[in-house]
Design a protein around this motif. Structure first.
Motif, short mmCIF file in Angstrom:
data_model
loop_
_atom_site.label_atom_id
_atom_site.label_comp_id
_atom_site.label_asym_id
_atom_site.label_seq_id
_atom_site.Cartn_x
_atom_site.Cartn_y
_atom_site.Cartn_z
N LYS A 1 0.97 -1.21 -0.16
CA LYS A 1 -0.08 0.23 0.12
C LYS A 1 0.66 1.32 -0.03
O LYS A 1 1.95 1.01 0.15
CB LYS A 1 -0.89 -0.17 0.66
CG LYS A 1 -1.90 1.40 0.90
CD LYS A 1 -2.67 1.12 2.72
CE LYS A 1 -3.90 2.19 2.53
NZ LYS A 1 -5.07 2.18 3.28
N THR B 1 -9.87 9.78 -5.51
CA THR B 1 -8.97 8.62 -6.07
C THR B 1 -10.28 7.74 -6.45
O THR B 1 -11.01 8.47 -7.22
CB THR B 1 -9.24 7.48 -4.21
OG1 THR B 1 -11.31 7.58 -4.79
CG2 THR B 1 -8.74 8.30 -3.38
N GLY B 2 -9.72 6.67 -6.87
CA GLY B 2 -10.64 5.94 -7.71
C GLY B 2 -12.19 6.12 -7.54
O GLY B 2 -13.52 5.85 -8.23
N THR C 1 -4.15 10.50 -6.92
CA THR C 1 -4.27 9.18 -6.33
C THR C 1 -5.76 8.17 -6.86
O THR C 1 -6.56 8.73 -7.24
CB THR C 1 -3.41 8.39 -5.36
OG1 THR C 1 -4.44 8.86 -4.43
CG2 THR C 1 -2.60 9.44 -4.97
N PHE C 2 -5.37 6.78 -7.87
CA PHE C 2 -6.18 6.37 -7.79
C PHE C 2 -5.69 4.39 -8.05
O PHE C 2 -4.90 3.92 -8.53
CB PHE C 2 -6.21 6.27 -9.23
CG PHE C 2 -6.67 7.52 -9.45
CD1 PHE C 2 -7.63 8.24 -10.08
CD2 PHE C 2 -5.87 8.42 -10.76
CE1 PHE C 2 -8.42 9.07 -10.31
CE2 PHE C 2 -6.40 9.96 -10.83
CZ PHE C 2 -7.87 10.13 -10.55
N GLY C 3 -6.25 4.09 -7.37
CA GLY C 3 -6.60 2.31 -6.91
C GLY C 3 -5.76 2.87 -5.27
O GLY C 3 -4.73 3.28 -5.02
N LYS C 4 -6.15 1.36 -4.69
CA LYS C 4 -5.38 1.40 -3.16
C LYS C 4 -3.99 1.36 -3.39
O LYS C 4 -3.58 1.34 -1.86
CB LYS C 4 -6.20 0.87 -2.35
CG LYS C 4 -6.85 -0.27 -1.01
CD LYS C 4 -7.51 -0.50 0.05
CE LYS C 4 -6.98 -0.62 0.86
NZ LYS C 4 -8.00 -2.22 1.69
N CYS C 5 -4.48 -0.09 -3.52
CA CYS C 5 -2.34 -0.74 -3.41
C CYS C 5 -1.55 -1.02 -4.12
O CYS C 5 0.12 -0.30 -3.38
CB CYS C 5 -2.37 -2.49 -3.09
SG CYS C 5 -3.61 -2.68 -2.07
N CYS C 6 -1.49 -0.33 -5.78
CA CYS C 6 -0.73 -0.22 -6.35
C CYS C 6 -0.90 1.10 -6.51
O CYS C 6 -1.12 0.89 -8.23
CB CYS C 6 0.23 -1.38 -7.09
SG CYS C 6 1.53 -0.77 -7.75
N PRO C 7 -0.59 1.76 -6.20
CA PRO C 7 -2.24 3.50 -7.21
C PRO C 7 -1.57 4.35 -8.82
O PRO C 7 0.19 3.42 -8.16
CB PRO C 7 -2.22 4.15 -5.76
CG PRO C 7 -0.33 4.24 -5.37
CD PRO C 7 -0.23 2.65 -5.40
N ASP C 8 -2.45 4.48 -9.49
CA ASP C 8 -1.70 5.16 -10.42
C ASP C 8 -2.15 6.64 -9.91
O ASP C 8 -2.58 7.58 -9.27
CB ASP C 8 -2.69 5.03 -11.62
CG ASP C 8 -2.51 4.08 -12.27
OD1 ASP C 8 -1.46 3.35 -12.53
OD2 ASP C 8 -4.00 3.63 -12.33
N CYS D 1 -3.25 -5.95 0.52
CA CYS D 1 -1.92 -5.28 -0.59
C CYS D 1 -0.67 -6.25 -0.84
O CYS D 1 0.05 -5.91 -1.15
CB CYS D 1 -1.06 -4.02 0.30
SG CYS D 1 -3.23 -2.59 -0.62
#
Length: 218
Positions: A22, A32-33, A68-75, A112
């Protein structure tokens, strides 16, 4: 034969910002997403979009406001000179599903850091059950009782019928399940020593348990 089914995987990208599992980004307001980010600030007045933008597309978000977008390995995207720029993130792949079913309530690396959910069967051709690594860093099973004929191995695993619990003592104790190397004969170090592995010696083997020690670690 027990076959854990891993249902998640990650793609490791070239490293520009290193992370493991994470990712927490220090920011004033971040989209976020699943929602909107903040607005205002020098260089722009817009909010982070609800979905990841296209790199190079026009933007109107403050340059000091990463999205940021995504929780564990974000864009991660930032707005630079009016265009979206993506920061590639390299993440360690999550741990694979344990070879033997983890016990309900045993510790895990979090959703994650751990492939989850993991699916197992008590016996070949039998009904399957699922064990999920939760946000509380604990395994949660939809079948919290042990499989018939299984035994607890340490505080982490259940060894199914036909397997033995191998305890390896070095500077601490680790546990794993291994196919019974002696069956149908009684378990003994003479036939179970090999499952201790290099650097370990079989000290005791009986019932369904094998104790291995590291002589060089004393």
């Amino acid at each position: 034969m027990l076959f854990p089914i891993a249902r998640a995987f990650f793609l490791v990208l070239p490293v520009l910002v290193a992370c493991s599992g994470k990712v927490d980004v220090d920011q004033t307001s971040t989209g976020t997403g699943g929602g909107q980010g903040g607005s205002g600030g020098a260089g722009g007045s817009g909010d982070c979009p609800a979905e990841p933008p296209v790199a190079g597309a026009p933007c109107d978000v403050p340059a000091n406001q990463p999205c940021t977008f995504g929780k564990c390995c974000p864009d991660i995207f930032t707005c630079e000179a009016g265009s979206w720029v993506e920061t590639l993130v390299a993440c360690e792949p999550p741990l694979p599903c344990p070879a033997s079913p983890p016990l309900d309530g045993a510790a895990c690396a979090g959703p994650c850091g751990q492939t989850t959910p993991c699916t197992y069967t008590c016996e070949e051709g039998g009904a399957s059950f699922t064990v999920t690594c939760g946000d509380d860093n604990l395994w949660h099973s939809d079948m919290p009782t042990l499989c018939q004929g299984a035994m607890t191995c340490g505080d982490m695993l259940q060894c199914l019928e036909g397997y033995v619990c191998v305890t390896k003592q070095a500077f601490g104790a680790t546990y794993e399940c291994a196919p019974d190397p002696c069956g149908p004969e009684p378990l003994a170090c003479a036939c179970a020593g090999a499952i201790c592995g290099d650097g370990f010696a079989c000290i005791q083997a009986s019932g369904k348990e094998v104790l291995c020690e590291c002589p060089a670690c004393k």
